[in-house]
Design a protein around this motif. Structure first.
Motif, short mmCIF file in Angstrom:
data_model
loop_
_atom_site.label_atom_id
_atom_site.label_comp_id
_atom_site.label_asym_id
_atom_site.label_seq_id
_atom_site.Cartn_x
_atom_site.Cartn_y
_atom_site.Cartn_z
N ASN A 88 69.56 85.89 32.19
CA ASN A 88 70.03 87.20 31.40
C ASN A 88 69.57 87.45 30.12
OD1 ASN A 88 71.53 89.52 31.44
ND2 ASN A 88 73.21 88.55 30.80
N HIS A 89 68.35 87.71 29.89
CA HIS A 89 67.76 87.83 28.43
C HIS A 89 67.45 89.37 28.44
CE1 HIS A 89 63.87 88.26 30.94
NE2 HIS A 89 63.52 88.94 29.82
N HIS A 90 67.38 89.85 27.11
CA HIS A 90 67.41 91.20 26.76
C HIS A 90 65.76 91.33 26.13
CE1 HIS A 90 71.51 91.04 27.62
NE2 HIS A 90 71.73 90.30 26.51
N ASP A 102 60.89 89.60 24.52
CA ASP A 102 61.97 89.08 25.18
C ASP A 102 63.06 88.61 23.84
OD1 ASP A 102 61.26 89.42 27.70
OD2 ASP A 102 60.20 87.29 27.76
N VAL A 103 64.38 88.74 24.17
CA VAL A 103 65.42 88.31 23.21
C VAL A 103 66.43 87.66 24.00
CG1 VAL A 103 67.09 89.01 21.74
CG2 VAL A 103 64.87 90.35 21.79
N ASP A 104 66.62 86.37 23.85
CA ASP A 104 67.61 85.72 24.56
C ASP A 104 69.11 86.28 24.41
OD1 ASP A 104 65.98 83.64 25.50
OD2 ASP A 104 65.90 82.53 23.74
N GLU A 127 72.78 94.46 30.41
CA GLU A 127 71.32 94.91 29.83
C GLU A 127 71.53 95.63 28.35
OE1 GLU A 127 68.10 98.16 30.86
OE2 GLU A 127 68.75 96.82 32.64
N VAL A 128 70.97 94.97 27.22
CA VAL A 128 70.75 95.35 26.10
C VAL A 128 69.30 95.68 25.58
CG1 VAL A 128 71.40 94.56 23.78
CG2 VAL A 128 72.80 94.21 25.70
N VAL A 129 69.25 96.64 25.15
CA VAL A 129 68.01 97.18 24.50
C VAL A 129 67.94 97.13 22.99
CG1 VAL A 129 65.94 98.46 24.48
CG2 VAL A 129 67.00 98.13 26.67
#
Length: 139
Positions: A88-90, A102-104, A127-129
């Protein structure tokens, strides 16, 4: 970057037939993180000149359904595909050039990742952007 044999093994393990378009598309997604469909088509056509747009769309759908690729669509962007699946990365998106990285998942106190009311859902993903300027556009 997976070898052609690795790609064929991934397809078989996912229960998919090994075809030249599937190998080419899955390889392109692995080699070009966060690529959009047109860029994937361009890469695939370097190896399979006669592959159709529809064939690539169909392969991307099959690979996504099989869990081999992930389809993302940050707000204001076309759909993109990535090979990082199963976590579940962002993502962080540059406001100027559209670059995506990608952001962990956030660490520490993360109240925005816990729904105030889950409405009975069993939530397994958030989901985070993140948005900002990439290093190139910041200068």
């Amino acid at each position: 970057m997976p070898t052609p044999q690795d790609v064929e093994r991934m397809l078989r393990e996912a229960g998919l037939r090994v075809t030249r378009p599937r190998v080419a598309v899955l390889t392109a997604v692995h080699d070009h993180a966060h690529a959009h469909t047109d860029s994937i088509i361009s890469v695939v056509r370097q190896h399979l000149a006669d592959v159709s747009h529809q064939a690539v769309y169909d392969v991307l759908r099959a690979l996504t359904d099989a869990g081999l690729v992930r389809r993302i669509q940050p707000p204001g962007s076309v759909a993109r595909y990535e090979s990082r699946v199963g976590d579940n990365h962002h993502h962080v998106v540059c406001r100027a050039c559209g670059a995506i990285a990608d952001v962990d998942c956030a660490v520490g106190d993360t109240p925005c990742l816990t729904a105030s009311d889950d409405h009975g859902f069993s939530i397994d993903e958030a989901e985070v952007v993140y948005r900002g300027l990439c290093p190139d556009c910041s200068t």
